[in-house]
Design a protein around this motif. Structure first.
Motif, mmCIF file in Angstrom:
data_model
loop_
_atom_site.group_PDB
_atom_site.id
_atom_site.type_symbol
_atom_site.label_atom_id
_atom_site.label_comp_id
_atom_site.label_asym_id
_atom_site.label_seq_id
_atom_site.Cartn_x
_atom_site.Cartn_y
_atom_site.Cartn_z
ATOM 1 N N MET A 80 -2.901 33.798 2.924
ATOM 2 C CA MET A 80 -4.212 33.924 2.278
ATOM 3 C C MET A 80 -5.163 34.637 3.224
ATOM 4 O O MET A 80 -5.237 34.327 4.402
ATOM 5 C CB MET A 80 -4.777 32.547 1.913
ATOM 6 N N THR A 81 -5.894 35.613 2.682
ATOM 7 C CA THR A 81 -6.893 36.334 3.461
ATOM 8 C C THR A 81 -8.198 35.561 3.470
ATOM 9 O O THR A 81 -8.642 35.081 2.424
ATOM 10 C CB THR A 81 -7.139 37.728 2.873
ATOM 11 N N PRO A 82 -8.844 35.381 4.624
ATOM 12 C CA PRO A 82 -10.120 34.659 4.665
ATOM 13 C C PRO A 82 -11.157 35.323 3.776
ATOM 14 O O PRO A 82 -11.211 36.540 3.648
ATOM 15 C CB PRO A 82 -10.522 34.729 6.139
ATOM 16 N N ASP A 83 -11.998 34.511 3.166
ATOM 17 C CA ASP A 83 -13.065 35.015 2.312
ATOM 18 C C ASP A 83 -14.279 35.323 3.180
ATOM 19 O O ASP A 83 -14.898 34.434 3.754
ATOM 20 C CB ASP A 83 -13.414 33.955 1.261
ATOM 21 N N VAL A 84 -14.639 36.604 3.298
ATOM 22 C CA VAL A 84 -15.780 36.984 4.136
ATOM 23 C C VAL A 84 -16.991 37.362 3.297
ATOM 24 O O VAL A 84 -17.991 37.825 3.812
ATOM 25 C CB VAL A 84 -15.413 38.161 5.071
ATOM 26 N N HIS A 85 -16.899 37.174 1.986
ATOM 27 C CA HIS A 85 -17.981 37.570 1.094
ATOM 28 C C HIS A 85 -18.764 36.339 0.636
ATOM 29 O O HIS A 85 -18.206 35.312 0.306
ATOM 30 C CB HIS A 85 -17.424 38.309 -0.121
ATOM 31 N N ARG A 89 -4.345 33.746 7.212
ATOM 32 C CA ARG A 89 -5.149 34.354 8.263
ATOM 33 C C ARG A 89 -6.320 33.454 8.647
ATOM 34 O O ARG A 89 -6.901 32.783 7.795
ATOM 35 C CB ARG A 89 -5.701 35.704 7.794
ATOM 36 N N GLU A 90 -6.648 33.449 9.934
ATOM 37 C CA GLU A 90 -7.823 32.744 10.444
ATOM 38 C C GLU A 90 -8.954 33.748 10.646
ATOM 39 O O GLU A 90 -8.717 34.886 11.056
ATOM 40 C CB GLU A 90 -7.508 32.060 11.768
ATOM 41 N N LEU A 91 -10.171 33.311 10.387
ATOM 42 C CA LEU A 91 -11.346 34.136 10.622
ATOM 43 C C LEU A 91 -12.324 33.375 11.494
ATOM 44 O O LEU A 91 -12.787 32.292 11.137
ATOM 45 C CB LEU A 91 -12.024 34.509 9.301
ATOM 46 N N LEU A 92 -12.632 33.947 12.664
ATOM 47 C CA LEU A 92 -13.698 33.441 13.515
ATOM 48 C C LEU A 92 -14.914 34.332 13.347
ATOM 49 O O LEU A 92 -14.809 35.561 13.413
ATOM 50 C CB LEU A 92 -13.278 33.443 14.981
ATOM 51 N N GLU A 93 -16.060 33.718 13.111
ATOM 52 C CA GLU A 93 -17.319 34.446 12.997
ATOM 53 C C GLU A 93 -18.201 34.076 14.177
ATOM 54 O O GLU A 93 -18.463 32.894 14.421
ATOM 55 C CB GLU A 93 -18.022 34.080 11.688
ATOM 56 N N ARG A 94 -18.660 35.076 14.920
ATOM 57 C CA ARG A 94 -19.569 34.840 16.036
ATOM 58 C C ARG A 94 -20.997 35.027 15.567
ATOM 59 O O ARG A 94 -21.255 35.729 14.584
ATOM 60 C CB ARG A 94 -19.238 35.782 17.200
ATOM 61 N N ASP A 109 -3.585 35.737 12.948
ATOM 62 C CA ASP A 109 -2.527 35.099 12.164
ATOM 63 C C ASP A 109 -2.552 33.603 12.421
ATOM 64 O O ASP A 109 -2.307 33.154 13.552
ATOM 65 C CB ASP A 109 -1.181 35.702 12.572
ATOM 66 N N ALA A 110 -2.836 32.802 11.400
ATOM 67 C CA ALA A 110 -2.869 31.350 11.568
ATOM 68 C C ALA A 110 -1.495 30.797 11.937
ATOM 69 O O ALA A 110 -1.390 29.690 12.474
ATOM 70 C CB ALA A 110 -3.370 30.685 10.287
ATOM 71 N N GLY A 111 -0.442 31.561 11.668
ATOM 72 C CA GLY A 111 0.898 31.119 12.031
ATOM 73 C C GLY A 111 1.088 30.910 13.519
ATOM 74 O O GLY A 111 2.032 30.223 13.944
ATOM 75 N N LEU A 112 0.184 31.490 14.341
ATOM 76 C CA LEU A 112 0.279 31.291 15.781
ATOM 77 C C LEU A 112 0.117 29.820 16.164
ATOM 78 O O LEU A 112 0.552 29.408 17.241
ATOM 79 C CB LEU A 112 -0.776 32.134 16.493
ATOM 80 N N TYR A 113 -0.501 29.030 15.291
ATOM 81 C CA TYR A 113 -0.651 27.603 15.556
ATOM 82 C C TYR A 113 0.648 26.831 15.369
ATOM 83 O O TYR A 113 0.696 25.628 15.649
ATOM 84 C CB TYR A 113 -1.729 26.999 14.654
ATOM 85 N N PHE A 114 1.702 27.505 14.905
ATOM 86 C CA PHE A 114 2.960 26.816 14.613
ATOM 87 C C PHE A 114 4.183 27.510 15.207
ATOM 88 O O PHE A 114 5.309 27.162 14.875
ATOM 89 C CB PHE A 114 3.133 26.683 13.097
ATOM 90 N N THR A 115 3.991 28.488 16.077
ATOM 91 C CA THR A 115 5.130 29.208 16.627
ATOM 92 C C THR A 115 5.936 28.329 17.584
ATOM 93 O O THR A 115 5.422 27.389 18.192
ATOM 94 C CB THR A 115 4.677 30.461 17.386
#
Length: 249
Positions: free
Chosen positions: A1-6, A33-38, A47-53
Motif C-alpha cells: 500500500m502506498t502512503p496517502d500524502v493527500h 510503504r512507510e512515510l515519514l513527514e518532517r 519499504d515497510a518490509g525492512l521492519y521484518f527482514t
C-alpha cells in the motif's frame, strides 16, 4: 500500500497500522510503504518490509549488534519484533517496548513479549537486563539535549551493573542535500542538536503525533552521555551507520 500524502490525515496509530498491514501482506515482500513527514515539509518514503527482514539482510552494524548481545535483553522501540524474534530464536529472554499499541499487539500475535512504553518512561518494565538494544537508528530516541538525560537515567534503572547498551545511528552530516544542510543550520542556530528532527509517521490517512528523533554524530553522542550513568565503550563504524557500545558503570 502506498502512503496517502493527500489531504489532512487523521490522528492515530499510523505506525502500528502500517506494521500490521505489512505483516498481513507477507512481511518483507508485502510492498507496504512507510512515510515519514518532517516539520519542514520533507517526505521520506521507505519499504515497510525492512521492519521484518531476516538478519542476513540487516545493515552491517545491526548484525554486529547481534554478536554483542549477552543474557536478558530489553529491546527499546521494538516495532513489529524484528530484533526480538531473532534474539528469541538465539535463546535470549527478550522484552520489547514501543509507544505504538498496534506494534505491541502485533508482537503478541507473533509470540513475542512486548509492552506499550517509551524510552523516557519504561512504565511497568521491571527487573535488571544484561543488554539493552536500540536497533534501526534507535539511538534517535535520545531525542534532544533536554530529553537525553532522562532517557539515559531511565534505561539505567532497568539495567544490571556492567550492562551493555547497544544502539545504532548515523552522523547527520552525511546527508548533503541542500534541504538537509539548511535544516541542520536552523537547528544549530536554535541551540538544538544538528540532527534533531521533528517528524511523524503517516499511513493510510492516519498520522501519529509529532515527535522528536535525533540522528547523532559520535561527538553528539559523547556530549549526551557525558555525566550520565553510561560511558561509551566503543564506536563501531559501518558502511553508513555506526554502532555505539555503551556500558553502565
Amino acid at each position: 500500500m502506498t502512503p496517502d500524502v493527500h489531504g489532512a490525515p487523521t490522528g492515530g496509530d499510523a505506525f502500528g497500522a502500517m506494521l500490521q498491514d505489512c505483516w498481513a501482506g507477507g512481511g518483507a515482500g508485502s510492498g507496504v510503504r512507510e512515510l515519514l513527514e518532517r516539520d519542514d515539509g520533507q517526505l521520506y518514503h521507505s519499504d515497510a518490509g525492512l521492519y521484518f527482514t531476516a538478519a542476513d539482510a540487516w545493515p552491517d552494524v545491526d548484525r554486529e549488534l547481534l554478536r554483542r548481545v549477552r543474557g536478558t535483553v530489553l529491546d527499546i522501540g521494538c516495532g513489529g519484533g524484528r530484533t526480538m524474534a531473532e534474539l528469541q530464536g538465539r535463546g535470549h529472554e527478550v522484552l520489547g517496548v514501543d509507544p505504538s499499541p498496534g506494534a505491541v499487539r502485533l508482537c503478541g500475535e507473533r509470540g513475542l513479549r512486548a509492552i506499550e512504553a517509551t524510552a523516557a518512561d519504561l512504565g511497568a518494565v521491571d527487573g535488571e537486563f544484561d543488554t539493552l538494544v536500540m536497533t534501526g537508528n534507535g539511538l534517535g530516541f535520545l531525542e534532544s539535549r533536554e530529553q537525553a538525560p532522562r532517557v539515559l537515567k531511565e534505561l539505567a534503572r532497568v539495567a544490571r551493573p556492567g550492562a551493555a547498551l547497544l544502539g545504532t545511528t548515523f552522523d547527520p552530516a552525511r546527508l548533503t542535500a541542500p534541504s538537509e544542510t539548511e535544516y541542520r543550520a536552523r537547528n544549530v542556530a536554535a541551540g538544538r542538536l544538528p540532527g534533531q528532527w521533528r517528524i511523524r509517521v503517516r499511513y493510510a490517512g492516519l498520522a501519529t503525533d509529532w515527535f522528536r528523533y535525533a540522528f547523532l554524530s559520535p561527538d553528539d553522542l559523547a556530549e549526551l552521555t557525558a555525566g550520565s550513568p553510561w560511558r561509551i565503550e566503543e564506536i563501531h563504524s559501518g558502511d553508513f551507520h555506526y554502532l555505539a557500545h555503551l556500558v553502565l558503570d
